[in-house]
Write an enzyme that holds these catalytic residues in place. Structure first.
Site, PDB file in Angstrom:
ATOM      1  N   CYS A 166       0.836  -1.205   0.000  1.00 22.00           N
ATOM      2  CA  CYS A 166       0.000   0.000   0.000  1.00 22.00           C
ATOM      3  C   CYS A 166       0.866   1.249   0.000  1.00 22.00           C
ATOM      4  CB  CYS A 166      -0.892   0.043   1.240  1.00 22.00           C
ATOM      5  SG  CYS A 166      -2.400  -0.869   1.038  1.00 22.00           S
ATOM      6  N   MET A 216      -8.192   0.040   1.239  1.00 21.19           N
ATOM      7  CA  MET A 216      -7.394  -0.665   2.241  1.00 21.19           C
ATOM      8  C   MET A 216      -7.412   0.072   3.578  1.00 21.19           C
ATOM      9  SD  MET A 216      -6.724  -3.379   0.727  1.00 21.19           S
ATOM     10  CE  MET A 216      -5.849  -4.079   2.109  1.00 21.19           C
ATOM     11  N   ASP A 229      -9.449  -7.691  22.079  1.00 18.84           N
ATOM     12  CA  ASP A 229      -8.457  -7.476  23.139  1.00 18.84           C
ATOM     13  C   ASP A 229      -9.112  -6.999  24.428  1.00 18.84           C
ATOM     14  OD1 ASP A 229      -5.755  -7.232  24.217  1.00 18.84           O
ATOM     15  OD2 ASP A 229      -6.080  -5.062  24.078  1.00 18.84           O
TER      16      ASP A 229
END
Length: 163
Positions: free
Chosen positions: A77, A112, A127
């Site tokens: 990218c 992206m 998390d």
């Protein structure tokens, strides 16, 4: 029907596409991801007793940061200036829905960046809630829409550009 050209390969080798001749235009992309929560994780989220803070707020901030760090994480990218990003992280019946819209004025798109935003946000939900359950699932990461650029507009089947 012939296969589309994969621009990140030439002569069988990976390459970064040269966008130096492309015109900078306004581009926008939206993406989503889902985090499926087992009962224990959903209960922990709803009770709001996480010592690290509110998982949905933390995930939102992480998604915003992730959109700006895409070129550091996705090998081919281009680093592009993110001119705007919005991330929503909401608790729904099916789990936590993560949605992001990213905008730029650049010679290449922001698909992206939008996908990275929702993925990083979803990882942060995991998390924050993993102490309650390791069976949390991240699923449904997909591009919902994009506008701008040579390939034109795209809207995923069954969605609208505003979803």
């Amino acid at each position: 029907m012939s296969a589309p050209e994969l621009t990140h390969f030439r002569d069988g080798l990976p390459r970064m596409v040269d966008v130096s001749e492309k015109v900078a235009t306004v581009r926008e992309a939206t993406a989503e991801a889902w985090v499926k929560l087992p009962v224990e994780a959903r209960t922990a989220l709803e009770q709001g007793t996480n010592p690290k803070g509110d998982p949905l707020v933390v995930a939102r901030l992480a998604g915003l940061a992730g959109s700006k760090r895409t070129a550091d994480l996705v090998t081919l990218c281009h680093p592009i200036p993110v001119s705007g990003a919005e991330v929503r992280v909401t608790l729904e019946d099916a789990g936590v829905r993560v949605w992001a819209r990213v905008r730029t004025t650049a010679p290449t798109g922001v698909e992206m960046e939008a996908l990275t935003a929702v993925t990083v946000a979803a990882l942060n939900v995991y998390d924050m809630l993993k102490a309650a359950s390791k069976a949390i699932e991240i699923t449904g990461v997909r591009l919902l829409s994009k506008v701008g650029g040579k390939s034109g507009a795209y809207v995923a089947a069954g969605t609208s550009a505003d979803e």
